[in-house]
Motif scaffolding. Sequence first.
Motif, mmCIF file in Angstrom:
data_model
loop_
_atom_site.group_PDB
_atom_site.id
_atom_site.type_symbol
_atom_site.label_atom_id
_atom_site.label_comp_id
_atom_site.label_asym_id
_atom_site.label_seq_id
_atom_site.Cartn_x
_atom_site.Cartn_y
_atom_site.Cartn_z
ATOM 1 N N ALA A 23 0.494 -1.317 0.160
ATOM 2 C CA ALA A 23 -0.376 -0.208 -0.309
ATOM 3 C C ALA A 23 0.827 1.222 -0.290
ATOM 4 O O ALA A 23 0.465 2.405 -1.063
ATOM 5 C CB ALA A 23 -1.168 0.008 1.596
ATOM 6 N N GLU A 24 1.960 1.057 0.580
ATOM 7 C CA GLU A 24 3.098 2.068 0.711
ATOM 8 C C GLU A 24 3.852 2.517 -0.430
ATOM 9 O O GLU A 24 3.986 3.674 -1.241
ATOM 10 C CB GLU A 24 3.853 2.057 1.676
ATOM 11 N N LEU A 25 4.012 1.295 -1.334
ATOM 12 C CA LEU A 25 4.359 1.919 -2.381
ATOM 13 C C LEU A 25 3.536 1.923 -3.623
ATOM 14 O O LEU A 25 3.537 2.821 -4.672
ATOM 15 C CB LEU A 25 5.218 0.351 -2.899
ATOM 16 N N GLU A 26 2.115 1.461 -3.545
ATOM 17 C CA GLU A 26 1.287 1.808 -4.218
ATOM 18 C C GLU A 26 1.138 3.991 -4.425
ATOM 19 O O GLU A 26 0.815 4.226 -5.242
ATOM 20 C CB GLU A 26 0.066 1.348 -4.478
ATOM 21 N N ALA A 27 0.924 4.199 -2.823
ATOM 22 C CA ALA A 27 0.493 5.625 -3.056
ATOM 23 C C ALA A 27 2.152 6.233 -3.457
ATOM 24 O O ALA A 27 1.250 7.196 -3.795
ATOM 25 C CB ALA A 27 -0.245 5.308 -1.507
ATOM 26 N N GLY A 28 2.992 5.920 -2.988
ATOM 27 C CA GLY A 28 4.176 6.896 -3.562
ATOM 28 C C GLY A 28 4.446 6.059 -4.663
ATOM 29 O O GLY A 28 6.153 6.705 -5.412
ATOM 30 N N ALA A 29 4.007 5.787 -5.312
ATOM 31 C CA ALA A 29 4.374 5.259 -6.991
ATOM 32 C C ALA A 29 4.811 6.827 -7.837
ATOM 33 O O ALA A 29 4.405 6.688 -8.144
ATOM 34 C CB ALA A 29 3.879 3.873 -7.498
ATOM 35 N N LEU A 30 6.075 5.707 -8.921
ATOM 36 C CA LEU A 30 6.496 7.113 -9.869
ATOM 37 C C LEU A 30 5.329 7.244 -10.483
ATOM 38 O O LEU A 30 5.446 8.372 -10.960
ATOM 39 C CB LEU A 30 7.397 6.365 -10.382
ATOM 40 N N GLU A 31 4.524 6.066 -11.018
ATOM 41 C CA GLU A 31 3.551 6.424 -12.058
ATOM 42 C C GLU A 31 2.375 5.239 -11.080
ATOM 43 O O GLU A 31 2.431 3.703 -11.149
ATOM 44 C CB GLU A 31 3.698 5.785 -13.668
ATOM 45 N N PRO A 32 1.342 5.999 -10.980
ATOM 46 C CA PRO A 32 0.371 5.515 -10.560
ATOM 47 C C PRO A 32 -0.975 4.134 -11.206
ATOM 48 O O PRO A 32 -0.836 4.464 -12.127
ATOM 49 C CB PRO A 32 -1.192 6.813 -9.706
ATOM 50 N N ASN A 33 -1.125 2.954 -11.053
ATOM 51 C CA ASN A 33 -1.906 2.594 -11.197
ATOM 52 C C ASN A 33 -2.177 1.820 -10.604
ATOM 53 O O ASN A 33 -2.101 0.242 -9.596
ATOM 54 C CB ASN A 33 -0.791 1.463 -12.000
ATOM 55 N N PRO A 34 -3.642 2.126 -10.369
ATOM 56 C CA PRO A 34 -5.228 1.590 -9.592
ATOM 57 C C PRO A 34 -5.149 -0.189 -10.022
ATOM 58 O O PRO A 34 -5.298 -0.004 -8.811
ATOM 59 C CB PRO A 34 -6.130 1.970 -9.013
ATOM 60 N N PHE A 35 -4.655 -0.762 -10.847
ATOM 61 C CA PHE A 35 -5.638 -1.829 -11.180
ATOM 62 C C PHE A 35 -4.310 -2.749 -10.430
ATOM 63 O O PHE A 35 -4.469 -3.985 -10.426
ATOM 64 C CB PHE A 35 -5.248 -1.422 -12.669
ATOM 65 N N PHE A 36 -3.367 -2.404 -9.680
ATOM 66 C CA PHE A 36 -2.025 -3.248 -9.364
ATOM 67 C C PHE A 36 -1.680 -2.898 -7.978
ATOM 68 O O PHE A 36 -0.986 -2.872 -7.283
ATOM 69 C CB PHE A 36 -0.880 -2.857 -9.563
ATOM 70 N N ALA A 37 -2.812 -2.068 -7.058
ATOM 71 C CA ALA A 37 -3.246 -2.111 -5.619
ATOM 72 C C ALA A 37 -3.527 -3.192 -5.008
ATOM 73 O O ALA A 37 -4.268 -3.628 -5.604
ATOM 74 C CB ALA A 37 -4.376 -1.261 -5.545
#
Length: 146
Positions: A23-37
């Motif tokens: 969840a931390e990685l998804e929130a601070g990802a370089l390019e967001p991808n909600p499908f891989f949350a």
Amino acid sequence: MLRVRLIPVRDAAADPRLLDRWAELEAGALEPNPFFAPQMVLPAARHLEHGHAAQLLVAEDGDALRFLLPVSGSSGLRRLPITGLRPWMHDYCFLGTPLLAAHGDRRAAPAVPDGRPIEREAEGGRVHHLGRVPLGDHVDTVGAGE
């Protein structure tokens, strides 16, 4: 030290610490991808056909998760009879961009060195083919100026 490993999604679902780091990685990802949350991948793996075989390709630097890509097995690569991995793109997943930490060592993208897709032989004769993964313009900037 960077550690790359595969984790079955069913195991990830039972690991609260991994879920927090994901969840931390998804929130601070370089390019967001909600499908891989986690809130998208976990239910898809539970309820969709072949979801039980989904795995997470992750790169960890100590306790920090730096890269995550849901993957599935492949029984062939460009008409060659070899096994491998490919991004897990089910019917309800419309973006295949991996989750990559915005800050940190650019080596965290184990499957995309220098921002280019690869085909290479890995341990055990497996091939990681990520040639259709959109990387975006920011992958080359990871780690720049750090």
